[in-house]
Scaffold this active site. Structure first.
Site, short mmCIF file in Angstrom:
data_model
loop_
_atom_site.label_atom_id
_atom_site.label_comp_id
_atom_site.label_asym_id
_atom_site.label_seq_id
_atom_site.Cartn_x
_atom_site.Cartn_y
_atom_site.Cartn_z
CD GLU A 269 -2.48 1.37 2.86
OE1 GLU A 269 -3.58 2.10 2.84
OE2 GLU A 269 -1.98 0.99 3.84
CE LYS A 344 -6.78 1.63 4.23
NZ LYS A 344 -5.75 2.28 4.54
CB CYS A 378 -3.81 -1.32 4.84
SG CYS A 378 -2.91 -0.93 6.11
#
Length: 519
Positions: A269, A344, A378
């Site tokens: 990321e 995300k 993440c």
């Protein structure tokens, strides 16, 4: 700024059967690859396509014929005149093609000079190998040119030259590639192509054996394994002078993963924040938007490298501005030149505070040549509902690019990834950054121990860790995972978390395309 149209960055790379409509481009390619040698006539190509259409293949890139391969099937006979190309290939007409044969004979592979160095020959060799597996053939046999020999013929015999190519002392543009693709030397043929002055008329007699061959079987049975090779990068953040330095570091890892014949390579990321080390923008909110300006270069770079190195790339993630909104997006760069993207979905407090990132709202599952995969960036792996959705959509591998500053942050990623494997019978590969970026706010220190995790059961690794990096060093792990194994585990493992959910008591409901959907 509107959302970027990914089709503008895609390379339309297609492996397909050759057709007679390709004839003019095919002849032009043959003249480029074999100058001075006789070219096919249209009757030969028509006959090849009519007798064995699935053996005549080509790779097309953005509508241009970039590479071709021709072959036929024969019944192996050790006394056959394999040294005589005209007899074996029926002078190029392949009317002797035997659908019940046990051997694939490779007539020719050509790669356009503009597309060399992109591992297109490897793709064609792999396609030939797949024909062998599907038709349950014993082997591939080829008579290979040695076009580099003419430069050494005054000092070396053909046998000495070939030996030195096998010993890696010399490079031959054809033989070196064939060795890399698993072919072994069975002999040396003189007067194979007398007009081939570059090879001095010589050719190598090479063989590849199909280890999946089933004696006395007329067709291939179902796969007992489906290995997919993953390369997971642990990327060191260091100060750089410009985009060229960043591109060089990316290409090193991609090239290395490709040399190991990996199917996927995974980056962390926001590893692109390394680019902020060579800018004068310091305020985090402005810096993030400045970084987003690199998005077109980043997309062009990784699209080209995915095609060039014949590998699917999980491109970490990058800041992108769409309609004045800042997103954190991970892109999938397929080796056929097409792209996909995952926003995300859960934004950490620090991302909101320092950079002003806003969330996406959809879990994507991507079709690839290695099955269905998902990308969760993440923090998203810490929310079990998202992997439930991805698994419902058919994902068997979850890629998690992450970027954590402390061991505590990393452990949240690690433990949640392990849990998702158990809950959903999937593999999870996590890729993070190490190293430091002084004076880059909110991306100054990094902690990572990248890994590939599995379900926890007898058929998997003892500690449910297929492979992992040493913590906080720049490195890469390469490991095979078996998709058939997780499929079987989901149906009959020691515990069957997916099947044993109490959906009478609880369930996951989510919104997609304006509708309520249920897992």
């Amino acid at each position: 700024m509107p959302a970027l149209d990914l089709s503008e960055f895609e390379w339309k790379t297609v492996l397909r059967k050759l057709t007679i409509d390709d004839f003019n481009e095919l002849i032009a390619l043959q003249e480029l690859c074999f100058p001075g040698m006789a070219v096919w006539d249209i009757a030969q190509i028509e006959s090849q396509i009519a007798n064995f259409p699935e053996g005549q293949l080509c790779i097309e890139i953005d509508g241009q014929l970039a590479a071709t391969s021709s072959s036929l099937m024969l019944q192996y006979d050790p006394d056959m005149a394999w040294y005589d190309w005209k007899k074996v290939a029926d002078d190029g007409y392949i009317r002797n093609h035997n659908p019940k044969g046990d051997t694939l004979y490779g007539i020719e592979i050509m790669v356009h000079p503009d597309f060399r160095g992109m591992k297109l020959a490897r793709r064609l060799y792999e396609a030939r190998k797949e024909i062998c597996r599907q038709k349950n053939l014993r082997r591939i046999i080829i008579g290979g040119r040695i076009p580099g020999y003419s430069e050494h013929a005054d000092k070396l015999t053909a046998r000495e030259y070939v030996d030195q190519v096998f010993d890696k002392k010399l490079y031959d543009p054809v033989l070196t590639a064939q060795i890399a693709n698993g072919f072994f030397l069975q002999g040396l043929i003189s007067n194979y192509f007398p007009t081939d002055t570059h090879s001095k008329g010589y050719a190598t007699f090479l063989e590849w054996k199909n280890l999946d061959y089933l004696p006395k079987s007329k067709r291939r049975v179902a796969h007992t394994i489906e290995p997919i090779r993953l390369a997971v990068v642990q990327y060191e953040m260091r100060q750089i002078s410009g985009f060229e330095d960043f591109a060089r570091q990316c290409e090193f890892f991609i090239d290395t993963a490709s040399e190991y014949h990996s199917d996927f390579v995974v980056f962390p990321e926001l590893f692109t924040t390394q680019l902020l080390s060579c800018t004068s923008v310091t305020r985090p909110g402005h810096a993030a938007r400045h970084l987003a300006e690199y998005t077109p270069q980043y997309l062009d770079l990784l699209t080209e490298l995915a095609v060039k190195y014949d590998i699917n790339i999980i491109g970490g993630s990058q800041f992108v501005i769409e309609n004045e909104t800042l997103y954190n997006i991970s892109y999938l760069f397929r080796r056929d030149g097409t792209l996909g993207k995952q926003y995300k979905i859960h934004i950490t407090p620090s991302e909101r505070k320092w950079w002003g990132v806003l969330p996406g709202d959809r879990v994507e599952v991507f079709d690839t040549d290695c099955g269905r995969v998902a990308i969760l960036i993440c923090y998203d792996i810490e929310f079990p509902e998202l992997v439930r959705i991805a698994a419902q959509k058919g994902a068997q591998i979850i890629f998690v690019p992450f970027n954590t500053d402390t061991r505590h942050g990393y452990l949240r990623i690690r433990h949640c990834a392990l849990a998702r494997c158990v809950e959903n019978h999937v593999y999870v590969a996590v890729s993070g950054c190490t190293g430091n970026l002084p004076f880059v706010e909110n991306s100054d220190i990094h902690y990572a121990q990248s890994a590939i995790f599995t379900p926890a059961d007898a058929e998997f690794a003892r500690d449910a860790i297929a492979a992992e990096c040493n913590a906080n060093i720049e490195t890469m792990i390469i490991h095979d995972v078996d998709l058939e194994q997780v499929r079987r585990h989901k149906l009959g493992g020691s515990v069957q978390n997916w099947n044993d959910r109490r959906r009478d008591l609880y369930k996951v409901v989510y919104k997609e395309d304006g509708e309520d959907r249920e897992v």
